[in-house]
Design an enzyme around this catalytic site. Structure first.
Site, short mmCIF file in Angstrom:
data_model
loop_
_atom_site.label_atom_id
_atom_site.label_comp_id
_atom_site.label_asym_id
_atom_site.label_seq_id
_atom_site.Cartn_x
_atom_site.Cartn_y
_atom_site.Cartn_z
N ASP A 1 -1.86 8.64 8.32
CA ASP A 1 -0.97 7.74 7.59
C ASP A 1 0.21 8.52 7.17
O ASP A 1 1.19 7.57 6.70
CB ASP A 1 -1.58 7.37 6.23
CG ASP A 1 -3.23 6.64 6.51
OD1 ASP A 1 -3.90 7.18 7.02
OD2 ASP A 1 -2.84 5.40 6.75
N LYS B 1 -7.43 9.19 6.17
CA LYS B 1 -8.54 8.74 5.42
C LYS B 1 -9.31 9.71 4.82
O LYS B 1 -9.52 10.91 5.34
CB LYS B 1 -9.38 7.94 6.49
CG LYS B 1 -10.63 7.23 6.01
CD LYS B 1 -10.18 6.27 4.90
CE LYS B 1 -9.16 5.35 5.21
NZ LYS B 1 -8.62 4.66 3.97
N ARG C 1 0.91 -1.10 -0.08
CA ARG C 1 -0.08 0.06 -0.15
C ARG C 1 0.84 1.15 0.04
O ARG C 1 1.84 1.36 0.75
CB ARG C 1 -0.91 -0.12 1.43
CG ARG C 1 -2.02 -1.01 1.20
CD ARG C 1 -3.00 -0.64 2.27
NE ARG C 1 -3.99 0.31 2.18
CZ ARG C 1 -4.79 0.84 3.00
NH1 ARG C 1 -4.73 0.44 4.32
NH2 ARG C 1 -5.76 1.67 2.83
C1 LIG Z 1 -3.78 5.00 13.37
S1 LIG Z 1 -3.51 5.75 12.02
C2 LIG Z 1 -4.96 4.68 11.23
C3 LIG Z 1 -5.23 5.35 9.80
O1 LIG Z 1 -5.11 4.40 8.78
C4 LIG Z 1 -6.47 4.38 8.22
O2 LIG Z 1 -6.61 4.08 7.03
P1 LIG Z 1 -6.73 2.59 6.46
O3 LIG Z 1 -8.19 2.13 7.39
O4 LIG Z 1 -7.08 2.54 5.02
O5 LIG Z 1 -5.72 1.53 6.65
C5 LIG Z 1 -7.06 5.77 8.53
O6 LIG Z 1 -6.25 6.60 7.30
C6 LIG Z 1 -6.63 6.13 9.72
O7 LIG Z 1 -6.58 7.22 10.21
#
Ligand SMILES: CSC[C@H]1O[C@H](OP(=O)(O)O)[C@H](O)[C@@H]1O
EC number: 5.3.1.23
Length: 356
Positions: free
Chosen positions: A246, A257, A101
């Site tokens: 992220d 997100k 990713r």
């Molecule tokens: C503790 S950071 C989590 C962060 O990651 C999530 O993305 P995903 O669910 O696509 O891995 C989201 O951006 C969260 O804020």
């Protein structure tokens, strides 16, 4: 800095049955992780023996959340070293893992850190380094959560209502959380009144994961659709927005997100602080700004269908951004295990003083 009286209160935060399990761990020479695609209906664990299976778990968001995929990357290099002794095969496996990713900097950070130890000292040292990454995540999340809770009590007052987005809880880390870690620390200090969670379409990390976590720890909460989050702020229902990240670039832009940017705009309009809770491993000083970050675009089916149910006519074109960029001037505070950075007031993550 005198600790505000409210912060000195400490209450036991109730953990739900089995909630204190780890999201990802190393057991019996393999990676064990909760399959988050099964939540909230079932708590099932994946036992991952191959790098290919780990990559699939990361891509499907069975393992997700920036810190958690950073730990997965670290453990994945240790796993690759055990499964692929042939150098060319090992290199290919580790490169594929690193690219699973693109947006969360933690994945590349975790892979690079353990690969360096592997190249220098071999397979067992690589596992030692991966386990150190895992242990650091536990420590860093606790420390940043306490720091964030204290900053909120000092900034907005002794009782705090929070709006959050997506899932930045124990499920996005090894065991405590970042944004929801701050919520848990506020709860422990008797300073939390309520959490509003947005559902977070299309994969519903808010509705499926954050709400599940809040119920486990006994936090009063309300689920709202993403498009209602701005009204929650405009109605004065919350004292702060608290989200994860992220990637945080050198100038303080926050990649998180999709839906975080409009939330930051609404927070600014409502005069509510926008707080980003993240470990230093999410701060990417090598990337100047959010404009330089590869934003993951995911499968159209995630938008046009919910399981077997079509939500839009077949063949509908989509723009399925998994993340967005919140410019630094809309970020009130970035809280890490080491510091509080105030981008909207001109603070920068690459400031040599605060980095020290
Ligand atoms: C503790 S950071 C989590 C962060 O990651 C999530 O993305 P995903 O669910 O696509 O891995 C989201 O951006 C969260 O804020």
């Amino acid at each position: 800095m005198d600790s505000p009286a409210a912060f000195d209160v400490k209450i036991e935060s109730p953990g739900g049955e089995g909630y204190d399990m780890r999201t990802i761990d190393w057991r019996d020479d393999r990676i064990v992780a909760i399959d988050q695609t099964r939540l909230p209906h079932e708590v099932e664990f994946l036992e991952i023996d191959t790098v290919e299976d780990l990559i699939a778990a990361i891509r499907s968001l069975a393992i997700r959340g920036a810190p958690a995929i950073g730990v997965a990357g670290a453990l994945g290099v240790a796993l690759a070293a055990r499964r692929h002794p042939e150098p060319a095969e090992l290199r290919a496996a580790v490169d594929a893992l690193r690219a699973a990713r693109p947006t969360a900097v933690n994945l590349a950070w975790g892979v690079d850190r353990v690969r360096a130890r592997l190249d220098a000292e071999g397979t067992e040292a690589a596992l030692d380094e991966a386990l150190a990454v895992l242990a650091e995540d536990v420590r860093c999340c606790r420390e940043l959560s306490e720091r964030g809770a204290r900053w909120l009590v000092e900034t907005v007052g002794p009782q705090v209502a929070v709006q959050t987005h997506c899932n930045a809880g124990a499920l996005a880390t090894v065991e405590w959380g970042t944004a929801l870690g701050v919520v848990r620390s506020l709860q422990e200090h008797g300073a939390l009144t309520h959490v509003y969670a947005s559902e977070t379409r299309p994969l519903l990390q808010g509705a499926r994961l954050t709400v599940w976590e809040l119920a486990q720890i006994g936090v009063p909460h309300t689920l709202v659709v993403d498009s209602a989050a701005a009204s929650v702020l405009a109605q004065g229902r919350v004292d702060a927005v608290v989200v994860g990240a992220d990637r945080i670039t050198a100038n303080g832009d926050v990649i998180n997100k999709v839906g975080t940017y409009p939330l930051a705009l609404a927070a600014a309009r409502a005069g509510v602080p926008m707080v980003v809770a993240a470990p230093e491993s999410t701060v990417d000083l090598a990337t100047p700004s959010g404009a330089d970050v590869h934003i993951e675009v995911r499968d159209p089916e995630e938008i046009t269908a919910l399981g077997a149910v079509a939500l839009a006519p077949k063949g509908t074109g989509t723009l399925n951004y998994a993340f967005d960029v919140t410019p630094a001037d809309l970020v009130t505070a970035i809280v890490t295990e080491r510091r509080v950075i105030l981008p909207a007031a001109g603070g920068r993550p690459d400031d040599p003083i605060s980095r020290s």
